[in-house]
Design a protein around this motif. Structure first.
Motif, PDB file in Angstrom:
ATOM      1  N   ASN A 291       4.540 -16.530   0.423  1.00  0.00           N
ATOM      2  CA  ASN A 291       4.654 -15.090   0.380  1.00  0.00           C
ATOM      3  C   ASN A 291       3.515 -14.421   1.162  1.00  0.00           C
ATOM      4  OD1 ASN A 291       5.877 -12.716  -0.538  1.00  0.00           O
ATOM      5  ND2 ASN A 291       4.282 -12.470  -2.095  1.00  0.00           N
TER       6      ASN A 291
ATOM      7  N   ASP B 146       5.063 -20.612  -4.050  1.00  0.00           N
ATOM      8  CA  ASP B 146       5.621 -19.283  -4.305  1.00  0.00           C
ATOM      9  C   ASP B 146       6.211 -18.744  -3.007  1.00  0.00           C
ATOM     10  OD1 ASP B 146       6.189 -16.644  -4.812  1.00  0.00           O
ATOM     11  OD2 ASP B 146       4.259 -16.170  -5.724  1.00  0.00           O
ATOM     12  N   SER B 147       7.540 -18.698  -2.970  1.00  0.00           N
ATOM     13  CA  SER B 147       8.205 -18.305  -1.716  1.00  0.00           C
ATOM     14  C   SER B 147       8.426 -16.807  -1.596  1.00  0.00           C
ATOM     15  CB  SER B 147       9.535 -19.059  -1.585  1.00  0.00           C
ATOM     16  OG  SER B 147      10.430 -18.661  -2.595  1.00  0.00           O
ATOM     17  N   GLY B 148       7.840 -16.057  -2.504  1.00  0.00           N
ATOM     18  CA  GLY B 148       7.924 -14.599  -2.379  1.00  0.00           C
ATOM     19  C   GLY B 148       9.235 -14.021  -2.876  1.00  0.00           C
TER      20      GLY B 148
ATOM     21  N   ASN C  87       8.811 -20.054   3.342  1.00  0.00           N
ATOM     22  CA  ASN C  87       7.428 -19.702   3.659  1.00  0.00           C
ATOM     23  C   ASN C  87       6.699 -19.140   2.456  1.00  0.00           C
ATOM     24  OD1 ASN C  87       7.597 -20.344   6.430  1.00  0.00           O
ATOM     25  ND2 ASN C  87       8.812 -18.469   6.709  1.00  0.00           N
TER      26      ASN C  87
ATOM     27  N   PHE D 299      -2.818  -6.170  12.714  1.00  0.00           N
ATOM     28  CA  PHE D 299      -2.926  -7.394  11.919  1.00  0.00           C
ATOM     29  C   PHE D 299      -3.622  -7.052  10.604  1.00  0.00           C
ATOM     30  CE2 PHE D 299      -4.953 -11.318  10.532  1.00  0.00           C
ATOM     31  CZ  PHE D 299      -4.000 -12.290  10.799  1.00  0.00           C
ATOM     32  N   ASP D 300      -3.116  -7.582   9.496  1.00  0.00           N
ATOM     33  CA  ASP D 300      -3.716  -7.315   8.185  1.00  0.00           C
ATOM     34  C   ASP D 300      -4.290  -8.622   7.643  1.00  0.00           C
ATOM     35  OD1 ASP D 300      -4.363  -6.758   5.566  1.00  0.00           O
ATOM     36  OD2 ASP D 300      -2.456  -5.813   5.071  1.00  0.00           O
TER      37      ASP D 300
ATOM     38  N   CYS E 110      -0.537 -21.502  -7.048  1.00  0.00           N
ATOM     39  CA  CYS E 110       0.604 -21.964  -6.246  1.00  0.00           C
ATOM     40  C   CYS E 110       0.108 -22.319  -4.856  1.00  0.00           C
ATOM     41  CB  CYS E 110       1.698 -20.913  -6.204  1.00  0.00           C
ATOM     42  SG  CYS E 110       2.518 -20.723  -7.790  1.00  0.00           S
ATOM     43  N   ASP E 111      -0.617 -23.401  -4.762  1.00  0.00           N
ATOM     44  CA  ASP E 111      -1.314 -23.729  -3.529  1.00  0.00           C
ATOM     45  C   ASP E 111      -0.725 -24.919  -2.785  1.00  0.00           C
ATOM     46  OD1 ASP E 111      -3.148 -21.667  -4.135  1.00  0.00           O
ATOM     47  OD2 ASP E 111      -4.272 -23.016  -5.442  1.00  0.00           O
TER      48      ASP E 111
ATOM     49  N   LEU F 143      -8.826 -14.995  11.804  1.00  0.00           N
ATOM     50  CA  LEU F 143      -8.476 -14.629  10.430  1.00  0.00           C
ATOM     51  C   LEU F 143      -7.001 -14.915  10.153  1.00  0.00           C
ATOM     52  CD1 LEU F 143     -10.364 -11.227  10.364  1.00  0.00           C
ATOM     53  CD2 LEU F 143     -11.070 -13.340   9.230  1.00  0.00           C
ATOM     54  N   ASN F 144      -6.683 -15.075   8.879  1.00  0.00           N
ATOM     55  CA  ASN F 144      -5.307 -15.347   8.478  1.00  0.00           C
ATOM     56  C   ASN F 144      -4.627 -14.102   7.922  1.00  0.00           C
ATOM     57  OD1 ASN F 144      -5.364 -18.172   9.047  1.00  0.00           O
ATOM     58  ND2 ASN F 144      -6.661 -18.403   7.229  1.00  0.00           N
ATOM     59  N   LYS F 145      -3.325 -14.110   8.043  1.00  0.00           N
ATOM     60  CA  LYS F 145      -2.543 -13.049   7.427  1.00  0.00           C
ATOM     61  C   LYS F 145      -2.700 -13.116   5.920  1.00  0.00           C
ATOM     62  CE  LYS F 145       1.044 -11.833  10.634  1.00  0.00           C
ATOM     63  NZ  LYS F 145       2.443 -11.834  11.023  1.00  0.00           N
ATOM     64  N   ASN F 146      -2.592 -11.958   5.301  1.00  0.00           N
ATOM     65  CA  ASN F 146      -2.745 -11.889   3.864  1.00  0.00           C
ATOM     66  C   ASN F 146      -1.601 -12.616   3.147  1.00  0.00           C
ATOM     67  OD1 ASN F 146      -4.077 -10.962   1.545  1.00  0.00           O
ATOM     68  ND2 ASN F 146      -2.544  -9.361   1.284  1.00  0.00           N
ATOM     69  N   VAL F 147      -1.955 -13.668   2.399  1.00  0.00           N
ATOM     70  CA  VAL F 147      -0.975 -14.389   1.592  1.00  0.00           C
ATOM     71  C   VAL F 147      -1.172 -14.002   0.133  1.00  0.00           C
ATOM     72  CG1 VAL F 147      -0.371 -16.675   0.717  1.00  0.00           C
ATOM     73  CG2 VAL F 147      -0.640 -16.307   3.174  1.00  0.00           C
ATOM     74  N   MET F 148      -0.098 -13.835  -0.568  1.00  0.00           N
ATOM     75  CA  MET F 148      -0.146 -13.316  -1.942  1.00  0.00           C
ATOM     76  C   MET F 148       0.807 -14.138  -2.796  1.00  0.00           C
ATOM     77  SD  MET F 148      -1.399 -10.442  -3.402  1.00  0.00           S
ATOM     78  CE  MET F 148      -1.385 -10.195  -5.188  1.00  0.00           C
ATOM     79  N   THR F 149       0.281 -15.048  -3.597  1.00  0.00           N
ATOM     80  CA  THR F 149       1.152 -15.872  -4.428  1.00  0.00           C
ATOM     81  C   THR F 149       0.719 -15.808  -5.882  1.00  0.00           C
ATOM     82  OG1 THR F 149      -0.233 -17.853  -4.305  1.00  0.00           O
ATOM     83  CG2 THR F 149       1.347 -17.517  -2.511  1.00  0.00           C
TER      84      THR F 149
ATOM     85  N   ARG G 215       2.502 -11.392  -9.699  1.00  0.00           N
ATOM     86  CA  ARG G 215       1.601 -12.019  -8.718  1.00  0.00           C
ATOM     87  C   ARG G 215       0.224 -11.349  -8.736  1.00  0.00           C
ATOM     88  NH1 ARG G 215       6.128 -11.566  -5.346  1.00  0.00           N
ATOM     89  NH2 ARG G 215       7.232 -13.556  -5.365  1.00  0.00           N
ATOM     90  N   ASN G 216       0.213 -10.021  -8.641  1.00  0.00           N
ATOM     91  CA  ASN G 216      -1.063  -9.284  -8.652  1.00  0.00           C
ATOM     92  C   ASN G 216      -1.887  -9.634  -9.880  1.00  0.00           C
ATOM     93  OD1 ASN G 216      -0.708  -7.839  -6.306  1.00  0.00           O
ATOM     94  ND2 ASN G 216       0.024  -5.983  -7.303  1.00  0.00           N
TER      95      ASN G 216
END
Lengths: 286, 286, 286, 286, 286, 286
Positions: free
Chosen positions: C5, A71-73, C3, C70-71, A12-13, A2-8, A46-47
């Motif tokens: 977000n 989106d660099s956060g 990176n 891990f999330d 913004c892909d 699984l991947n870490k949660n990314v939020m953009t 973002r949300n």
């Protein structure tokens, strides 16, 4: 696996290498003189953006047509020390500029613009600013504090000087601020976007920074801001103004600021901010 | 002939000359790392206090029995510059001290305590602090910022040194903060007021400053704060603790802080803050 | 180079390979019979967790001591089709189980538990459930709908059968639900955690799933839920109950559900939910 | 053929002829001195009651066991004229009494109690009142107004005289109100329910009216009221007190008042009010 | 030496002797038939006014150019007795009139206008009223109550008679109210300000009272009121209407009412109300 | 003898036999992909309608002139199973149609329209739909779910086929939805009501269903909805569009949907929804 949660922001892909426009959030509001809370705007946008389509029926363009957006956060900002905050913003902006991309900052209060301008004006000394806002933001200081959201355009002027700044939609400020502008320091248009096309023509070919304080919108359209000022522009007027700027100006950077989520009790202002961001991203995609 | 609108905490009807306790507000929250809004607390407490009686059934005392209380209003603070803000607080505190009265500050975020402590510790170098809080507030800096609401007790320690600070109700902080306290820098009681009476006995006769961060209360009782921490004390436990301190300690100044009205959606936290202020004013009236 | 977000629960910094506990969100609330909104819980908990420390003064343990967490973000759920939603949850749970890790789900409404139970009961057929809740959740159907948050424990019983489910804190339900439990189908403790230690002893060595419906907490502590039920347990009672379970039971999976952010007007419930998650993560770290 | 929309408190399914207890709402709050809004309580309680079960796990009784409950809706009140409002309440109460049923009023502010008392005291001249409240409500007038929510118990005393009124949970009022009570006019118990069982024994066989001002509850449990007063009783203490009264006293009428829905931002107070109404209805069902 | 906390509308810095316009608040809303809360308006407007500049870019005038404005605070009103409330307002208005100044009342619900009109019509028997509102306010009584916010203009007509009242922006009322107006009792313009200039010309030289019910504004601009009515005027239309009146009419008194702060969840309506007050103060300064 | 509490939309006083238009509520929102809460709309509209007059100054008509309106209350819907929900709506619609009356549904989310269309299209196979909305609602599925509020018009098209559906005000959707419409499947007018009169002429004499998604209104006018979309129509534009339709089309059924009360923090959107319902009821009364 699984991947870490990314939020953009939606759409913004792109990978960083491919991106032409790089978003980042500047969650700062420490100099806000009245209702704070703009620090929550970038994350709220973002949300909320997941309720938005990537397609604009206004421009008949789709974010998925371009592989431009990254989106660099949010920058982690040292809350409570404006100078350090501005340095952090300047640094992030510089990285993006150095990589040949357009920095697109989401505030935060309006003071954050100064951080970006420092970096961009260093690279483009003949930078011009197009400024949409309800407020003049031209105070020299506020109770002795020079780094304030009420002074941000004045601080930009300290860097750029006379004739470089074009203000539109202004309907609030102290009298001497309007007078100071009239002395030729900035070009200030009260209440609306009259003269915008002319201004854009005038600076054709010059590097331009576009800063959109969302409170330029009427509070009916955009109540979710710290200092709502009745008598503002409509959403369509703002979209048209953005189009007027982007179709002819050479935008080197931009920001959208002053959404204050705690004041946006219905969520409509955050949704509107998302649309402004999407439309601006698409207008910049030429 | 009509009078200008005067707006004070209820029962603060003394003339300045006669007053023994002088309230003032410190509407500052710029270093708040999470949800801002404590800047609105002092005015909210004044407004809300009109729903309060001057009589305490807990102490069977009435504010009208004393001609002790004066409300000097909020300090106009240079938002955005913490050092200037602290100077302004220090100055107001000094005026009150110099006039032989007890300064009673209503925050604002907890950093404002440092301004008062600077003035009081100057006059009373062997000052001790009794500190009620959910948080340690012992960080040396936060993202490089030394003047922060998360560092305020550490900054007070910079002035007063080891053995002077007694913390109660603490239930949140980084591990090393708890360890640093344990090294003897402060006396830190986790979760509740165990040992308070003993601490008060220990510093009997010494000058004492009492700082009440209202988030020491359980969020059920006091949700209206920026960083609510489950597992806190009850209202009656806090009243009893205040009584324990006031009946024996030589209070030279005090503050009540961290009410965040925008988070107090029902109004109950503001009402509770008012009651804490009233009870503390009456406990100080001996 | 910047990176994308990343947005995780605080302290979830392990790589997937190293992690022992894998969080995921199940943003679903379509069967909620009264106030919806739990779909926003997992993201709200992530956002809010940045106000939390990784250190627990209760357990004197720090998330940074372990490289366990891990999330994996929220599952994208096909809103409006409960069966498809449960399949998606089952699938995510299965991946985590197959990789030898503990799935830790953040709801969402309570029905999401059924998705996890399906996956875990498949791997561990003698699974037991420890269930903290204000509600029985034992209805066979609700207006003809069998997949409902009011039926979730009954659906789990369909899989596991009699004697496997231990319910605590229950204070709301239809009479026949209490009676059905009493017939021996589940072990149901009204109002509090009496008998919990005994229950844990009884199932020692068996695989256990812990499901925490946060409305087991009293509404004073946790108003931010869709069906608040007066007369619940305190925060410390819940922490102690979690400790009682985790120190002796063999936890194969768990969830924390029914935070409803739109009802959490002060933010205190979300903060409390974060603390429950942190304490549970630390209790599971042995 | 379809029916008109009927909206009652849950479980109020009896026909009028069969009913023993008749609910009605008194949506009035014009004398509220601070935050108005209790006028919305009766309708809010009806709406919210659909989230409630008819079964009480506390009493192990179910409303469906009895065919006792009828909800006659809200009285249309002439807002702005307290005397007319009281007459309308008196009239509705009288109808119910004359039909041999128990009137159960849902306020509104506390002044509405006076309307009921007028009707009931006329029929039962030796009526006694058991009064749960945070406030004394014993003022003779408030700014010259005699019909005020702060005077309601005093007005009842005007009718009933000394020794008839028993007050519990009181923790707010002017000093002279407490002193006036102590002179023997009422029996006033500060803070809690100490002495309640004794009081009930004392008036055994006499007609009793029970008036529950929900702000007797601690604001943690019940923030949704206009004048929240820290230091109140818990939900279980209130249920037990209601039980103590109902099991031995001869209740001729009752009311539950001072829920202020606009202050109940999470909905938890309205849910709690519903439960108090259900428990009281069941306690009255013997 | 410190001063007591003074709290006035921004720019109200004149001494009473020098002032030409005297503000006061009438915090009353007891006859409000739907959502109460306007009682909080005057204090909310004072608080919020600190976010406002004293300079108007619309009129290019600054409050600091005039030494005209005094804020005498709120009248302490006997909540619950409309007749006493009106007497208190009448008395305050009379003091201001007797001192040769213009009374400027901030409501409160619209009934408060009647108090002012009583005083002003006594001094100026040929008074005319210009009335901006969404509602007719012409009911003769409401459930038997004659002193009601829905009757206030009718009650004014009782004093002044036919041909004296000019209503604009009206879009809500019972049919017979519109018909009653059409019979010549008042001049009623539906929906907008058509005919306003003509009306002002018509009453040139006569004493005029201007009453602005802020719900004349569209709810998009001004949601923060008790009975929002879609289809209203814009902010600029209202400013222009105020200008039309003030530049030619002989204003003897005025009021701005029906802001309901509890409904103003974003704060934008309160900010807009402040601007209306500032613009009206400046328009009156000739 | 008292009556059970009846709660209807204002002016719905006809007996069922006499009624020509029958209201009912469909409190469903389970497929809402973003912010749920429309399930509370029908009850909120009933409650709020008591602040509304039965007279329309726009049409100069009064609901009391007609004995046409009946409110049959909300359908009890099996939350969590969209197909069962649609069946229940279809059944209620069929009863009303069979009795020769016009069904007038109040949503709920937009999917509820499908239930009504199923019943009406069965009786009137050449049914046409006039659709006011911000969103296309033309998705074939959403994450595999075919019964979704984002697909409702597509599902109606499944029944009715090409050329039957006329969409107005659309400003949000995926690109392919706009393209699919353009292929001739529906007539889609972006942003406003251009072409509406022509469309009504075109289908003169045919049976018509009018579905009003209130988010066609601009969020300034109507923020209280789950997915607010800037750039919508004004209230007067909507009233005029309703008039254009009703004066010439043969309306067999209609609905008003997507009010989301939890998002309507000021109450103004619910008030506006009530007015839309009243105006539509009156327009249908010919």
């Amino acid at each position: 696996m699984l991947n870490k949660n990314v939020m953009t922001f939606i759409g913004c892909d792109a990978e960083y290498e491919d991106a032409r426009i790089v978003l980042f959030g500047a969650p700062f509001d420490s100099t806000t003189s009245y209702r704070p809370g703009t620090r929550f705007a970038s994350q709220a946008i973002r949300n909320e953006s997941y309720g938005l389509e990537t397609y604009s029926p206004y421009q008949d363009k789709d974010m998925t047509d371009y592989n431009y957006y990254f989106d660099s956060g949010d920058i982690e900002l040292p809350i409570g020390d404006s100078e350090k905050v501005l340095s952090a913003i300047e640094e992030r902006t510089k990285i993006i500029l150095d990589d040949g991309k357009i920095p697109f900052m989401i505030g935060g209060e309006h003071l954050v613009t100064l951080g970006s301008i420092r970096a961009i004006a260093e690279k483009y000394p003949d930078l011009h600013i197009i400024h949409f806002d309800a407020h003049t933001d031209l105070r020299d200081e506020y109770l002795g504090v020079e780094l304030s959201h009420a002074s941000v355009i004045r601080r930009c002027w300290d860097i750029l000087g006379d004739g470089r700044i074009f203000q539109f939609g202004i309907r609030s400020g102290e009298r001497w601020e309007f007078e100071w502008a009239k002395e030729g320091h900035t070009s200030l248009q009260k209440f609306d976007f009259t003269g915008l096309a002319e201004a854009v023509r005038q600076i054709k070919g010059k590097p331009v920074y576009l800063t959109v304080d969302l409170d330029v919108l009427d509070p009916s359209v955009f109540p979710g801001t710290g200092t709502p000022e009745a008598g503002g522009v409509t959403f369509m007027e703002l979209l048209n103004a953005i189009h007027t700027v982007c179709k002819d100006a050479d935008i080197k950077g931009c920001d959208v600021n002053e959404l204050c989520p705690p004041m946006d009790t219905s969520g409509a202002s955050t949704a509107t901010a998302c649309k402004v961001v999407r439309e601006l991203l698409l207008e910049l995609s030429r």
